[in-house]
Each structure stands twice: as C-alpha cells, then as structure tokens.
Motif scaffolding. Sequence first.
Motif, PDB file in Angstrom:
ATOM      1  N   ARG A 147     -43.314-107.568  73.877  1.00 11.59           N
ATOM      2  CA  ARG A 147     -43.628-106.433  74.742  1.00 11.59           C
ATOM      3  C   ARG A 147     -44.531-106.900  75.870  1.00 11.59           C
ATOM      4  O   ARG A 147     -45.149-107.973  75.789  1.00 11.59           O
ATOM      5  CB  ARG A 147     -44.377-105.333  73.968  1.00 11.59           C
ATOM      6  CG  ARG A 147     -43.539-104.464  73.076  1.00 11.59           C
ATOM      7  CD  ARG A 147     -44.386-103.346  72.503  1.00 11.59           C
ATOM      8  NE  ARG A 147     -43.817-102.818  71.275  1.00 11.59           N
ATOM      9  CZ  ARG A 147     -44.490-102.133  70.360  1.00 11.59           C
ATOM     10  NH1 ARG A 147     -45.786-101.916  70.548  1.00 11.59           N
ATOM     11  NH2 ARG A 147     -43.901-101.686  69.288  1.00 11.59           N
ATOM     12  N   LEU A 148     -44.655-106.061  76.883  1.00 11.58           N
ATOM     13  CA  LEU A 148     -45.652-106.309  77.919  1.00 11.58           C
ATOM     14  C   LEU A 148     -47.041-106.163  77.300  1.00 11.58           C
ATOM     15  O   LEU A 148     -47.262-105.315  76.432  1.00 11.58           O
ATOM     16  CB  LEU A 148     -45.473-105.329  79.071  1.00 11.58           C
ATOM     17  CG  LEU A 148     -44.167-105.514  79.860  1.00 11.58           C
ATOM     18  CD1 LEU A 148     -43.963-104.354  80.822  1.00 11.58           C
ATOM     19  CD2 LEU A 148     -44.157-106.840  80.615  1.00 11.58           C
ATOM     20  N   GLY A 149     -47.976-107.000  77.751  1.00  7.92           N
ATOM     21  CA  GLY A 149     -49.282-107.088  77.107  1.00  7.92           C
ATOM     22  C   GLY A 149     -50.018-105.768  76.988  1.00  7.92           C
ATOM     23  O   GLY A 149     -50.686-105.512  75.989  1.00  7.92           O
ATOM     24  N   GLU A 150     -49.896-104.899  77.979  1.00 11.45           N
ATOM     25  CA  GLU A 150     -50.657-103.651  77.995  1.00 11.45           C
ATOM     26  C   GLU A 150     -50.185-102.642  76.958  1.00 11.45           C
ATOM     27  O   GLU A 150     -50.872-101.666  76.685  1.00 11.45           O
ATOM     28  CB  GLU A 150     -50.596-103.031  79.387  1.00 11.45           C
ATOM     29  CG  GLU A 150     -49.202-102.667  79.840  1.00 11.45           C
ATOM     30  CD  GLU A 150     -49.141-102.187  81.279  1.00 11.45           C
ATOM     31  OE1 GLU A 150     -48.130-101.589  81.647  1.00 11.45           O
ATOM     32  OE2 GLU A 150     -50.101-102.415  82.025  1.00 11.45           O
ATOM     33  N   SER A 151     -49.015-102.857  76.352  1.00 13.53           N
ATOM     34  CA  SER A 151     -48.463-101.869  75.422  1.00 13.53           C
ATOM     35  C   SER A 151     -48.531-102.315  73.965  1.00 13.53           C
ATOM     36  O   SER A 151     -47.901-101.716  73.105  1.00 13.53           O
ATOM     37  CB  SER A 151     -47.006-101.568  75.787  1.00 13.53           C
ATOM     38  OG  SER A 151     -46.214-102.744  75.695  1.00 13.53           O
ATOM     39  N   ILE A 152     -49.318-103.352  73.661  1.00 10.05           N
ATOM     40  CA  ILE A 152     -49.400-103.872  72.296  1.00 10.05           C
ATOM     41  C   ILE A 152     -50.607-103.293  71.578  1.00 10.05           C
ATOM     42  O   ILE A 152     -51.712-103.231  72.128  1.00 10.05           O
ATOM     43  CB  ILE A 152     -49.483-105.414  72.313  1.00 10.05           C
ATOM     44  CG1 ILE A 152     -48.205-105.996  72.925  1.00 10.05           C
ATOM     45  CG2 ILE A 152     -49.688-105.970  70.915  1.00 10.05           C
ATOM     46  CD1 ILE A 152     -48.239-107.499  73.112  1.00 10.05           C
TER      47      ILE A 152
ATOM     48  N   PRO B 127     -47.754-113.276  84.612  1.00 11.97           N
ATOM     49  CA  PRO B 127     -47.881-111.878  85.031  1.00 11.97           C
ATOM     50  C   PRO B 127     -46.593-111.408  85.714  1.00 11.97           C
ATOM     51  O   PRO B 127     -45.844-112.204  86.286  1.00 11.97           O
ATOM     52  CB  PRO B 127     -49.055-111.910  86.019  1.00 11.97           C
ATOM     53  CG  PRO B 127     -49.843-113.112  85.609  1.00 11.97           C
ATOM     54  CD  PRO B 127     -48.834-114.115  85.143  1.00 11.97           C
ATOM     55  N   VAL B 128     -46.339-110.114  85.619  1.00  8.79           N
ATOM     56  CA  VAL B 128     -45.132-109.546  86.208  1.00  8.79           C
ATOM     57  C   VAL B 128     -45.517-108.480  87.226  1.00  8.79           C
ATOM     58  O   VAL B 128     -46.665-108.033  87.281  1.00  8.79           O
ATOM     59  CB  VAL B 128     -44.211-108.940  85.126  1.00  8.79           C
ATOM     60  CG1 VAL B 128     -43.726-110.010  84.171  1.00  8.79           C
ATOM     61  CG2 VAL B 128     -44.928-107.838  84.360  1.00  8.79           C
TER      62      VAL B 128
ATOM     63  N   GLY C 236     -47.995-109.986  81.636  1.00 14.67           N
ATOM     64  CA  GLY C 236     -46.582-110.201  81.351  1.00 14.67           C
ATOM     65  C   GLY C 236     -46.249-110.053  79.880  1.00 14.67           C
ATOM     66  O   GLY C 236     -46.997-109.448  79.100  1.00 14.67           O
ATOM     67  N   TYR C 237     -45.125-110.642  79.481  1.00 15.98           N
ATOM     68  CA  TYR C 237     -44.632-110.481  78.114  1.00 15.98           C
ATOM     69  C   TYR C 237     -45.464-111.283  77.111  1.00 15.98           C
ATOM     70  O   TYR C 237     -45.904-112.399  77.387  1.00 15.98           O
ATOM     71  CB  TYR C 237     -43.175-110.914  78.028  1.00 15.98           C
ATOM     72  CG  TYR C 237     -42.219-109.909  78.618  1.00 15.98           C
ATOM     73  CD1 TYR C 237     -41.999-108.690  77.986  1.00 15.98           C
ATOM     74  CD2 TYR C 237     -41.546-110.166  79.812  1.00 15.98           C
ATOM     75  CE1 TYR C 237     -41.125-107.755  78.521  1.00 15.98           C
ATOM     76  CE2 TYR C 237     -40.673-109.239  80.355  1.00 15.98           C
ATOM     77  CZ  TYR C 237     -40.471-108.034  79.707  1.00 15.98           C
ATOM     78  OH  TYR C 237     -39.611-107.106  80.233  1.00 15.98           O
ATOM     79  N   HIS C 238     -45.653-110.668  75.934  1.00 18.35           N
ATOM     80  CA  HIS C 238     -46.356-111.303  74.824  1.00 18.35           C
ATOM     81  C   HIS C 238     -45.497-111.219  73.564  1.00 18.35           C
ATOM     82  O   HIS C 238     -44.753-110.242  73.368  1.00 18.35           O
ATOM     83  CB  HIS C 238     -47.680-110.590  74.535  1.00 18.35           C
ATOM     84  CG  HIS C 238     -48.749-110.831  75.553  1.00 18.35           C
ATOM     85  ND1 HIS C 238     -48.601-110.492  76.875  1.00 18.35           N
ATOM     86  CD2 HIS C 238     -49.988-111.382  75.431  1.00 18.35           C
ATOM     87  CE1 HIS C 238     -49.718-110.810  77.530  1.00 18.35           C
ATOM     88  NE2 HIS C 238     -50.558-111.356  76.683  1.00 18.35           N
TER      89      HIS C 238
END
Length: 297
Positions: free
Chosen positions: A146-151, A163-164, A271-273
Amino acid sequence: MNRQDLADLSAFVAVAREKSFTRAAAQLGVTPSALSHCMRALEERLGVRLLNRTTRSVTPTEAGERMLRSVAFHLDEIETHVAALNDLRERPAGNIRITADEFSLQTVLWPRLRGVLAEHPDIKVEIEADYRLTDIVAEKFDAGVRLGESIDKDMIAVPIGPPVRMLAVATPDYFARRGRPRVPHDLAEHCCINLRLPTYGGLYAWEFERAGRAQRVRVEGQLTFNTIYQCRDAALDDFGIAYLMVDLVREHLESGKLEAVLEEWSPPFEGYHLFYPSRRQPTPAFAAIVEALRYRA
C-alpha cells in the motif's frame, strides 16, 4: 488436549473464517458433510454451540467468536514456527501470499520479484491484485502493498518504491474546449473521470495540497471506473480530466497527448510500502522477499 481436539480446532477456525462448510472443506481437503460432523462432535465434547447454521450461511456464535479470537492466534503462531523450520534448509523455501493493487504490482512488485524468484526457485509466491484495503491477517496474507500513508501503525512497513505524485490530466483538446482549472474547486465546472474504491464502495475524493493547506474535492463526470488504467484510457480518449499517478501517464505527458493542471497543488508523497504484522516471525523465504523489494534511494 489430544491430537483430535487440536485438529478439530484447526478445522473450526477454517469454518469460522470462511463462514462456509463448502469452502472450508475444500481448503482442508475433506467433504463438507465430514466437516459438519466433525464440528458437531467438537461442540458435544465442549458442551457449547460454536456455530450458527442456516441453509445459506454458517456464522460463529458468541462462544464461537471468543474461541476464534483466542485459538486462531495460537494456531497461526504454530504455523509460523513450523514454517520457520526452513531455517534448517540450505536454500530459502516456502509459500508467500501478497496482496497489492494492480499498478504497484506492475511497476514495483513484479520488476523486483523477478530476480529473487529466479535466484531462489524453492520460493513460491501468490499475488492477489486488488484495490481493496485488505485485512491481511484475517485473509491470511503474509504481506500487503500500500501507499505509506494508508498503513496501520501496528504494522511493519518497508519502503519498496520512491515517493509518488498524482496529477490531474486531460488532452490538449479538452482544455482548449473547456479551459484550465486554476484551483482545485474549479474542477466542479469540469467533466472529471471518477474512480470507485471497492473497500467502501465510494468514489475517490481527489486530494490536493499547497503550502500546507489540504483540499479534498468530490468531482462529477460522465464516467466512473474501478481501475486506474480505464481512467487513463478515458482521459486519452478526450472524455475529461483524470487524477492519476505520474508514472501511469508519464509517456503521454512527454508526447503531448495529455497535459497536467494544478501541478502546484500536487506535491509528492510517500510511495509504496510492503507491510506485515509486527508479531510475524519472518521465515528465510519471507526475509529474502523483503530484502529484494526494499527500496534504496
């Protein structure tokens, strides 16, 4: 507790999670009738009903829910420790299940996995492409992307990509006809291409930020899709403005087929994690996957 009780408890967890004798039986390699008989025998030995049965569904009772919460954790721990025995092997081996959205799968996950899988042929990976915010513990995935902010904060998160950035894009012809939005709220006067998020069934609110000031904008338009690739293709076909990751439209921006607006409102973000439970004891196979995916700037 005898071995039969342990086997029956494992079978109960499968039924309670799947909420179906048929699906649980397929998972366990037994017949639904045999599994149903096994559950009745377990309930008789415990002296409490664990499952509510109807012609359409199977759901845990209150006692069953308590049993599921306590027993499932320990059974998962046993599976993890058994899998950790792969430490004794010369080469990492085992099965890894990962859930990721289609874009991260194509741009980040698969390009990195190719090498590690070629190097370690005993590692088997199953990937489920899905835009849902999947509960990886409940659905028995080893990890998710997922994108880092939504984990969730209780997960270990390993960055696997840079970063995206999101951009609002449309064709030059569209902007020639309709004009160019100057601030996010101008999008209310434009034909926008919506993305429906499967987890909640709602439409994605476009997120903008400038000088620390964040704005979420609900947009309207003729088209709604549930995948970003169709949103991009509709923008290319001149149906309006789409809000997409730069990497998805980079070549079209460079060729001039698409143009971006509101760029000053679209800063980069995490970005993605790859994420997984903090209590998970990594097997050699899982550790090899994590290291192969880890992003190094």
